[in-house]
Design a protein around this motif. Structure first.
Motif, PDB file in Angstrom:
ATOM      1  N   SER A   1     -27.847  20.178  27.801  1.00 55.84           N
ATOM      2  CA  SER A   1     -27.319  18.951  28.399  1.00 55.84           C
ATOM      3  C   SER A   1     -26.546  19.241  29.682  1.00 55.84           C
ATOM      4  CB  SER A   1     -26.404  18.244  27.394  1.00 55.84           C
ATOM      5  OG  SER A   1     -25.809  17.095  27.962  1.00 55.84           O
TER       6      SER A   1
ATOM      7  N   THR B   1     -27.360  17.969  33.570  1.00 59.94           N
ATOM      8  CA  THR B   1     -26.343  17.279  34.366  1.00 59.94           C
ATOM      9  C   THR B   1     -26.184  17.934  35.728  1.00 59.94           C
ATOM     10  OG1 THR B   1     -25.133  16.594  32.384  1.00 59.94           O
ATOM     11  CG2 THR B   1     -23.916  16.606  34.462  1.00 59.94           C
TER      12      THR B   1
ATOM     13  N   ARG C   1     -22.373   8.247  34.667  1.00 59.97           N
ATOM     14  CA  ARG C   1     -23.840   8.260  34.586  1.00 59.97           C
ATOM     15  C   ARG C   1     -24.490   6.994  35.135  1.00 59.97           C
ATOM     16  NH1 ARG C   1     -27.038   6.586  30.300  1.00 59.97           N
ATOM     17  NH2 ARG C   1     -29.131   7.512  30.155  1.00 59.97           N
TER      18      ARG C   1
ATOM     19  N   THR D   1     -18.268  17.795  32.796  1.00 58.99           N
ATOM     20  CA  THR D   1     -19.235  18.164  31.759  1.00 58.99           C
ATOM     21  C   THR D   1     -19.336  19.670  31.576  1.00 58.99           C
ATOM     22  OG1 THR D   1     -20.550  16.174  32.226  1.00 58.99           O
ATOM     23  CG2 THR D   1     -21.644  17.952  31.022  1.00 58.99           C
TER      24      THR D   1
ATOM     25  N   ARG E   1     -32.299  12.410  30.527  1.00 64.31           N
ATOM     26  CA  ARG E   1     -31.804  13.755  30.229  1.00 64.31           C
ATOM     27  C   ARG E   1     -30.294  13.963  30.386  1.00 64.31           C
ATOM     28  NH1 ARG E   1     -35.520  16.573  27.298  1.00 64.31           N
ATOM     29  NH2 ARG E   1     -37.614  16.274  28.157  1.00 64.31           N
TER      30      ARG E   1
ATOM     31  N   ASP F   1     -26.308  13.112  29.978  1.00 62.17           N
ATOM     32  CA  ASP F   1     -25.334  12.424  29.129  1.00 62.17           C
ATOM     33  C   ASP F   1     -24.127  11.990  29.949  1.00 62.17           C
ATOM     34  OD1 ASP F   1     -26.916  12.885  26.871  1.00 62.17           O
ATOM     35  OD2 ASP F   1     -25.983  14.839  26.508  1.00 62.17           O
ATOM     36  N   GLU F   2     -23.391  11.031  29.397  1.00 60.59           N
ATOM     37  CA  GLU F   2     -22.172  10.577  30.050  1.00 60.59           C
ATOM     38  C   GLU F   2     -21.108  11.675  29.999  1.00 60.59           C
ATOM     39  OE1 GLU F   2     -20.192   9.279  32.281  1.00 60.59           O
ATOM     40  OE2 GLU F   2     -21.051   7.308  31.809  1.00 60.59           O
TER      41      GLU F   2
END
Length: 258
Positions: A22, A26, A90, A141, A208, A210-211
């Motif tokens: 993930s 990002t 996002r 992230t 693909r 994520d927040e």
């Protein structure tokens, strides 16, 4: 020297190896977003003489579009930054990428210099927002280890965009021939249409990416605080109602005694 370079390269690869799937998605999405943003900006730079010729003005008049793009970038950074704080990194990144891609496409059909200038000012808003929102998503992230390295590589997306823009201009503006294959030129309007391709990146972000966990945690904290405040307010309302009821009951008792 070679040993030092090898050590640094090894450190970079180690930092990337630590990332989860993930986190890699990002980082890649933010890098590509910044690259495509830069690509769309530099397409205008390379096409200044051709645009000036079509609109029958001096190249300096077309450079006004460059000025407007840069002038509106701080406004876009503030606008999209506020939206990212309220709505999440996002979705705002997706809106941002879609915005500068659609505006780039609209530039291809600009009927006059005035319309082009307005569109490039709007492009500046979108361009200004992309870096801040994308960087916030990445650094909220990714792990703390290696953030300096990730920051440097992420920033190089801008250079990559200029390289891609120069390659696109060299290949497609006047066209090229390779063996028996002849690709006709597409001119400056065709290059702007080509510059709208980054809109497809939105689907990758949606599928693909994520927040930001930091933003999600902050939203949960706000909801919890709002819930506590709401619960406290309800308790206070009940207490006031009870006090009023007690006062009314006391007055009724006194009245009946009289």
């Amino acid at each position: 020297m070679s040993s030092s370079f090898a050590d640094h390269f090894s450190a970079v690869t180690t930092n990337f190896a630590r990332l989860t799937s993930s986190q890699r998605h990002t980082f890649l999405a933010a890098f590509l977003g910044w690259t495509m943003d830069s690509l769309d900006f530099f397409i205008l730079i390379f096409c200044v003489p051709a645009i000036a010729k079509e609109f029958a003005v001096k190249p300096s008049a077309i450079l006004g579009a460059v000025f407007l793009t840069q002038a509106f970038r701080p406004v876009g950074a503030l606008l999209f930054g506020v939206l990212a704080d309220r709505c999440g990194r996002r979705p705002v990144l997706m809106i941002n990428i879609l915005s500068f891609s659609v505006i780039e496409l609209a530039c291809a059909f600009a009927p006059s210099l005035t319309v082009l200038l307005v569109l490039r000012a709007l492009f500046g808003l979108a361009m200004g927002g992309e870096w801040g929102v994308g960087a916030a998503l990445v650094f909220e992230t990714l792990p703390k280890e290696g953030r300096g390295t990730f920051s440097g590589i992420l920033q190089e997306g801008y250079a990559m965009g200029s390289i891609l823009a120069s390659g696109a201009f060299a290949l497609f503006f006047n066209g090229f021939a390779l063996g028996g294959l002849h690709v006709p030129g597409i001119g400056w309007r065709g290059l702007f249409i080509l510059g709208s391709v980054p809109a497809l990146l939105v689907f990758y972000v949606q599928a693909r990416v994520d927040e930001s966990p930091v933003w999600l945690a902050a939203r949960a904290a706000r909801k919890q605080a709002a819930g506590c405040a709401g619960g406290l307010e309800k308790v206070q309302v009940r207490r006031k109602a009870q006090v009023r009821w007690s006062g009314s009951s006391c007055r009724l008792s006194c009245f009946s005694c009289c």
